[in-house]
Design a protein around this motif. Structure first.
Motif, PDB file in Angstrom:
ATOM      1  N   LEU A   1       3.780   2.942   8.355  1.00 11.13           N
ATOM      2  CA  LEU A   1       2.877   2.143   7.592  1.00 11.13           C
ATOM      3  C   LEU A   1       2.930   0.684   7.871  1.00 11.13           C
ATOM      4  O   LEU A   1       1.968  -0.053   8.101  1.00 11.13           O
ATOM      5  CB  LEU A   1       2.791   2.400   6.186  1.00 11.13           C
ATOM      6  CG  LEU A   1       1.703   1.892   5.327  1.00 11.13           C
ATOM      7  CD1 LEU A   1       0.307   2.513   5.865  1.00 11.13           C
ATOM      8  CD2 LEU A   1       1.939   2.331   3.878  1.00 11.13           C
ATOM      9  N   VAL A   2       4.397   0.200   7.963  1.00  6.56           N
ATOM     10  CA  VAL A   2       4.579  -1.270   8.204  1.00  6.56           C
ATOM     11  C   VAL A   2       3.800  -1.394   9.741  1.00  6.56           C
ATOM     12  O   VAL A   2       3.234  -2.441  10.040  1.00  6.56           O
ATOM     13  CB  VAL A   2       6.123  -1.562   8.140  1.00  6.56           C
ATOM     14  CG1 VAL A   2       6.147  -2.921   9.050  1.00  6.56           C
ATOM     15  CG2 VAL A   2       6.205  -1.672   6.706  1.00  6.56           C
ATOM     16  N   GLU A   3       4.109  -0.609  10.573  1.00  7.97           N
ATOM     17  CA  GLU A   3       3.788  -0.926  12.006  1.00  7.97           C
ATOM     18  C   GLU A   3       2.159  -0.739  12.175  1.00  7.97           C
ATOM     19  O   GLU A   3       1.660  -1.741  12.692  1.00  7.97           O
ATOM     20  CB  GLU A   3       4.127   0.242  13.044  1.00  7.97           C
ATOM     21  CG  GLU A   3       5.938   0.277  12.987  1.00  7.97           C
ATOM     22  CD  GLU A   3       6.189  -1.024  13.867  1.00  7.97           C
ATOM     23  OE1 GLU A   3       5.740  -1.475  15.220  1.00  7.97           O
ATOM     24  OE2 GLU A   3       7.169  -1.915  13.127  1.00  7.97           O
TER      25      GLU A   3
ATOM     26  N   ALA B   1       0.101  12.016   2.419  1.00  7.87           N
ATOM     27  CA  ALA B   1      -0.876  12.439   1.561  1.00  7.87           C
ATOM     28  C   ALA B   1      -0.389  11.540   0.232  1.00  7.87           C
ATOM     29  O   ALA B   1      -1.096  10.728  -0.467  1.00  7.87           O
ATOM     30  CB  ALA B   1      -1.153  13.511   1.119  1.00  7.87           C
ATOM     31  N   ARG B   2       0.828  11.767  -0.271  1.00  8.39           N
ATOM     32  CA  ARG B   2       1.411  10.995  -1.665  1.00  8.39           C
ATOM     33  C   ARG B   2       1.769   9.588  -1.335  1.00  8.39           C
ATOM     34  O   ARG B   2       1.448   8.875  -2.211  1.00  8.39           O
ATOM     35  CB  ARG B   2       2.459  11.938  -2.075  1.00  8.39           C
ATOM     36  CG  ARG B   2       3.258  11.467  -3.151  1.00  8.39           C
ATOM     37  CD  ARG B   2       4.381  12.599  -3.601  1.00  8.39           C
ATOM     38  NE  ARG B   2       4.859  11.828  -4.936  1.00  8.39           N
ATOM     39  CZ  ARG B   2       6.188  12.355  -5.198  1.00  8.39           C
ATOM     40  NH1 ARG B   2       6.866  13.360  -4.507  1.00  8.39           N
ATOM     41  NH2 ARG B   2       6.792  11.815  -6.263  1.00  8.39           N
ATOM     42  N   PHE B   3       2.491   9.252  -0.325  1.00  4.90           N
ATOM     43  CA  PHE B   3       2.930   7.905  -0.179  1.00  4.90           C
ATOM     44  C   PHE B   3       2.297   7.020   0.617  1.00  4.90           C
ATOM     45  O   PHE B   3       2.553   5.844   0.422  1.00  4.90           O
ATOM     46  CB  PHE B   3       4.447   8.034   0.194  1.00  4.90           C
ATOM     47  CG  PHE B   3       5.456   9.078  -0.734  1.00  4.90           C
ATOM     48  CD1 PHE B   3       5.766   8.424  -2.023  1.00  4.90           C
ATOM     49  CD2 PHE B   3       5.938  10.005  -0.080  1.00  4.90           C
ATOM     50  CE1 PHE B   3       6.333   9.258  -2.946  1.00  4.90           C
ATOM     51  CE2 PHE B   3       6.829  10.899  -1.141  1.00  4.90           C
ATOM     52  CZ  PHE B   3       7.067  10.495  -2.305  1.00  4.90           C
TER      53      PHE B   3
ATOM     54  N   LEU C   1      -2.702   6.720   6.234  1.00  9.08           N
ATOM     55  CA  LEU C   1      -2.435   7.173   7.344  1.00  9.08           C
ATOM     56  C   LEU C   1      -3.315   8.226   7.588  1.00  9.08           C
ATOM     57  O   LEU C   1      -3.311   9.420   6.831  1.00  9.08           O
ATOM     58  CB  LEU C   1      -1.082   7.455   7.488  1.00  9.08           C
ATOM     59  CG  LEU C   1      -0.111   6.268   7.481  1.00  9.08           C
ATOM     60  CD1 LEU C   1       1.407   6.920   7.521  1.00  9.08           C
ATOM     61  CD2 LEU C   1      -0.227   5.262   8.526  1.00  9.08           C
ATOM     62  N   LYS C   2      -4.180   8.486   8.735  1.00 10.12           N
ATOM     63  CA  LYS C   2      -4.640   9.760   9.305  1.00 10.12           C
ATOM     64  C   LYS C   2      -3.906  10.679   9.958  1.00 10.12           C
ATOM     65  O   LYS C   2      -3.148  10.439  10.964  1.00 10.12           O
ATOM     66  CB  LYS C   2      -5.932   9.207  10.078  1.00 10.12           C
ATOM     67  CG  LYS C   2      -6.974   8.422   9.489  1.00 10.12           C
ATOM     68  CD  LYS C   2      -7.949   8.147  10.463  1.00 10.12           C
ATOM     69  CE  LYS C   2      -8.540   6.654  10.138  1.00 10.12           C
ATOM     70  NZ  LYS C   2      -8.708   5.927  11.614  1.00 10.12           N
TER      71      LYS C   2
ATOM     72  N   SER D   1       0.814  -1.389   0.072  1.00  8.32           N
ATOM     73  CA  SER D   1      -0.129  -0.146   0.069  1.00  8.32           C
ATOM     74  C   SER D   1       0.879   1.262   0.127  1.00  8.32           C
ATOM     75  O   SER D   1       0.479   2.256  -0.298  1.00  8.32           O
ATOM     76  CB  SER D   1      -0.918  -0.096   1.229  1.00  8.32           C
ATOM     77  OG  SER D   1      -0.199   0.319   2.441  1.00  8.32           O
ATOM     78  N   PHE D   2       2.195   0.884   0.279  1.00  3.38           N
ATOM     79  CA  PHE D   2       2.977   2.238   0.169  1.00  3.38           C
ATOM     80  C   PHE D   2       3.334   2.797  -1.151  1.00  3.38           C
ATOM     81  O   PHE D   2       3.584   1.744  -1.915  1.00  3.38           O
ATOM     82  CB  PHE D   2       4.104   1.820   1.078  1.00  3.38           C
ATOM     83  CG  PHE D   2       5.212   3.062   1.043  1.00  3.38           C
ATOM     84  CD1 PHE D   2       4.985   4.170   2.276  1.00  3.38           C
ATOM     85  CD2 PHE D   2       6.362   3.459   0.393  1.00  3.38           C
ATOM     86  CE1 PHE D   2       5.588   5.217   2.330  1.00  3.38           C
ATOM     87  CE2 PHE D   2       7.324   4.492   0.669  1.00  3.38           C
ATOM     88  CZ  PHE D   2       6.976   5.390   1.532  1.00  3.38           C
TER      89      PHE D   2
END
Length: 191
Positions: free
Chosen positions: A121-123, A150-152, A156-157, A76-77
């Motif tokens: 993101l992994v965490e 927002a880009r990568f 994530l909120k 998802s990254f």
């Protein structure tokens, strides 16, 4: 004699930090776990006994440590990490797994923000991130953090705590994955 001195030095240092409790247990901060791992190797002790499962895993990891492995971000990254960035992500994952603090540092413009976002993101996707991550950075980088997230890592909120009305957002902190604030505001908002 050298081996005995190293063992004795380690035992004295660990004992001086707090000594044995009434139950015969030596309280041990994670930062000293490497010393215990080294000591158990020197003594050829097959296993360190501890009530802390994570500490036992950490000590076992130290026994079998073969280096930091480059790590790929989750699918998802939305970026491809360069090899040195994969190594940085591996370093951050190693620190997290071992419950250690550390620093990811290199020259400006080599992607520390991207590596950190990949780590967060992994965490999150692994279920290990149970609280928001706090990012404290210079005021001039708040927009950069928002844009790059927002880009990568758009899943994530992000909550930006900046400006005179930021206190109105404090109750939204638990809903965020990433909380951004500045060095200047942190002492004012510490409580």
């Amino acid at each position: 004699l050298e081996r005995i001195e190293r063992i004795a030095d380690t035992l004295v240092e660990l004992h001086e930090r707090g000594g044995l409790g009434g139950d015969g247990v030596l309280p041990l901060p994670v930062s000293q776990a490497i010393r215990v791992a080294q000591l158990s190797t020197q003594l050829e002790v097959p296993q360190v006994r501890s009530n802390d499962a994570a500490l036992r895993v950490f000590i076992e990891d130290m026994h079998t440590f073969a280096g930091i492995a480059p790590t790929m971000p989750p699918p998802s990254f939305r970026a491809t990490l360069r090899p040195y960035q994969q190594e940085g992500l591996g370093w951050l994952q190693f620190l997290s797994r071992c419950r250690l603090g550390g620093v990811l540092a290199d020259d400006m413009g080599l992607g520390k923000t991207v590596q950190t976002l990949a780590h967060i993101l992994v965490e999150k996707e692994s279920g290990r991130m149970t609280h928001p991550t706090l990012v404290i950075a210079p005021t001039s980088l708040m927009g950069n953090w928002q844009d790059e997230t927002a880009r990568f890592a758009p899943s994530l909120k992000v909550l930006l705590l900046q400006g005179k009305d930021r206190a109105e957002l404090f109750d939204k902190i638990p809903e965020a994955d990433l909380v951004l604030t500045t060095y200047a505001l942190l002492p004012r908002d510490e409580e």
